[in-house]
Design a protein around this motif. Structure first.
Motif, PDB file in Angstrom:
ATOM      1  N   GLU A   1       0.752  -1.103  -0.177  1.00 34.71           N
ATOM      2  CA  GLU A   1      -0.032   0.044  -0.056  1.00 34.71           C
ATOM      3  C   GLU A   1       0.908   1.449   0.297  1.00 34.71           C
ATOM      4  OE1 GLU A   1      -2.920   1.636   3.416  1.00 34.71           O
ATOM      5  OE2 GLU A   1      -3.631  -0.247   2.406  1.00 34.71           O
ATOM      6  N   GLY A   2       0.386   2.456  -1.042  1.00 30.56           N
ATOM      7  CA  GLY A   2       1.198   3.704  -0.419  1.00 30.56           C
ATOM      8  C   GLY A   2       2.230   3.869  -1.726  1.00 30.56           C
ATOM      9  N   PHE A   3       2.001   3.160  -2.858  1.00 30.16           N
ATOM     10  CA  PHE A   3       3.137   2.790  -3.857  1.00 30.16           C
ATOM     11  C   PHE A   3       2.535   3.744  -4.672  1.00 30.16           C
ATOM     12  CE2 PHE A   3       2.879  -1.998  -3.588  1.00 30.16           C
ATOM     13  CZ  PHE A   3       4.235  -1.521  -2.208  1.00 30.16           C
ATOM     14  N   SER A   4       3.567   5.164  -4.971  1.00 33.41           N
ATOM     15  CA  SER A   4       3.491   5.980  -6.058  1.00 33.41           C
ATOM     16  C   SER A   4       3.693   5.242  -7.608  1.00 33.41           C
ATOM     17  CB  SER A   4       5.406   6.830  -6.021  1.00 33.41           C
ATOM     18  OG  SER A   4       4.391   7.475  -7.687  1.00 33.41           O
ATOM     19  N   THR A   5       2.214   5.418  -7.819  1.00 26.97           N
ATOM     20  CA  THR A   5       1.034   5.473  -8.774  1.00 26.97           C
ATOM     21  C   THR A   5       2.185   6.392 -10.262  1.00 26.97           C
ATOM     22  OG1 THR A   5      -0.171   7.778  -9.236  1.00 26.97           O
ATOM     23  CG2 THR A   5      -0.795   5.328  -7.909  1.00 26.97           C
ATOM     24  N   ASP A   6       3.162   7.070 -10.545  1.00 19.47           N
ATOM     25  CA  ASP A   6       3.725   7.846 -11.307  1.00 19.47           C
ATOM     26  C   ASP A   6       5.113   7.030 -12.031  1.00 19.47           C
ATOM     27  OD1 ASP A   6       5.084   9.271 -12.742  1.00 19.47           O
ATOM     28  OD2 ASP A   6       5.288  10.818 -10.993  1.00 19.47           O
ATOM     29  N   SER A   7       4.443   5.511 -13.120  1.00 18.80           N
ATOM     30  CA  SER A   7       5.440   5.505 -13.919  1.00 18.80           C
ATOM     31  C   SER A   7       6.785   5.887 -14.191  1.00 18.80           C
ATOM     32  CB  SER A   7       4.837   4.811 -14.464  1.00 18.80           C
ATOM     33  OG  SER A   7       4.009   5.493 -15.966  1.00 18.80           O
TER      34      SER A   7
ATOM     35  N   SER B   1      -1.135   1.447  -6.977  1.00 18.01           N
ATOM     36  CA  SER B   1      -1.246   1.906  -5.595  1.00 18.01           C
ATOM     37  C   SER B   1      -0.904   0.999  -4.721  1.00 18.01           C
ATOM     38  CB  SER B   1      -2.437   2.839  -4.678  1.00 18.01           C
ATOM     39  OG  SER B   1      -3.247   2.403  -4.933  1.00 18.01           O
ATOM     40  N   ASN B   2      -1.560  -0.104  -4.964  1.00 20.25           N
ATOM     41  CA  ASN B   2      -0.383  -1.354  -4.097  1.00 20.25           C
ATOM     42  C   ASN B   2      -0.279  -2.509  -4.440  1.00 20.25           C
ATOM     43  OD1 ASN B   2      -2.955  -2.232  -6.275  1.00 20.25           O
ATOM     44  ND2 ASN B   2      -4.730  -2.294  -4.111  1.00 20.25           N
ATOM     45  N   ARG B   3       0.508  -2.236  -6.276  1.00 20.36           N
ATOM     46  CA  ARG B   3       1.290  -3.492  -6.744  1.00 20.36           C
ATOM     47  C   ARG B   3       2.726  -2.919  -7.241  1.00 20.36           C
ATOM     48  NH1 ARG B   3      -2.916  -4.842 -10.932  1.00 20.36           N
ATOM     49  NH2 ARG B   3      -1.633  -3.898 -13.017  1.00 20.36           N
ATOM     50  N   ILE B   4       3.353  -3.060  -7.428  1.00 20.77           N
ATOM     51  CA  ILE B   4       4.492  -3.382  -7.663  1.00 20.77           C
ATOM     52  C   ILE B   4       5.736  -4.937  -8.743  1.00 20.77           C
ATOM     53  CG2 ILE B   4       7.316  -2.210  -8.348  1.00 20.77           C
ATOM     54  CD1 ILE B   4       6.280  -0.367  -5.937  1.00 20.77           C
ATOM     55  N   LEU B   5       5.469  -4.160  -9.905  1.00 21.60           N
ATOM     56  CA  LEU B   5       6.283  -5.523 -10.370  1.00 21.60           C
ATOM     57  C   LEU B   5       7.784  -5.084 -11.265  1.00 21.60           C
ATOM     58  CD1 LEU B   5       5.775  -8.576 -11.695  1.00 21.60           C
ATOM     59  CD2 LEU B   5       5.455  -7.512 -14.327  1.00 21.60           C
TER      60      LEU B   5
END
Length: 128
Positions: free
Chosen positions: A40-46, A69-73
């Motif tokens: 949770e709380g990840f940046s959505t600015d890719s 906002s809740n996952r990163i690959l």
């Protein structure tokens, strides 16, 4: 007074950074394993590289297209001593760290990753 109310509203609505789990928990000593980090709380600015992921102290290259906002690959990088040293080697448990928008969080159980020799592809023989 209005500033305090706005500040408290922003603070109340803020989502703190957290890493809940990763999948898979193991991969090749040579790197190249796709790891899905959930939390949770990840940046959505890719586009600006606002999320950084580390497996232990080793970078995991973030794929911004699959970030929310809740996952990163991310894709693991090569473990420093690699598979050529000893075919029975593996790394210790390494915990996942995410740095996002200046905040840092290192997960615990459920966010561990281990590099294994047996997950590394090898050529056994070549026949003409």
């Amino acid at each position: 007074m209005q500033v305090l109310v706005v500040w408290l509203a922003l603070l109340h609505g803020a989502v703190s950074l957290r890493v809940d789990n990763i999948s898979p928990h193991y991969g090749s000593l040579e790197g190249g394993t796709k790891v899905l980090v959930r939390g949770e709380g990840f940046s959505t600015d890719s586009y600006t590289g606002a999320n950084l992921v580390f497996i232990g102290t080793y970078p995991c290259v973030v794929d911004g297209y699959y970030t929310s906002s809740n996952r990163i690959l991310c894709t693991t990088t090569r473990y420093p001593w690699g598979a050529e040293v000893d075919p029975w080697r593996w790394s210790p448990w390494l915990y996942t760290t995410v740095i996002s928008n200046g905040a840092r969080y290192t997960g615990r159980w459920g966010t561990h990753f281990q590099y294994y020799y047996w997950r590394s592809p090898r050529v056994q023989s070549v026949i003409p």
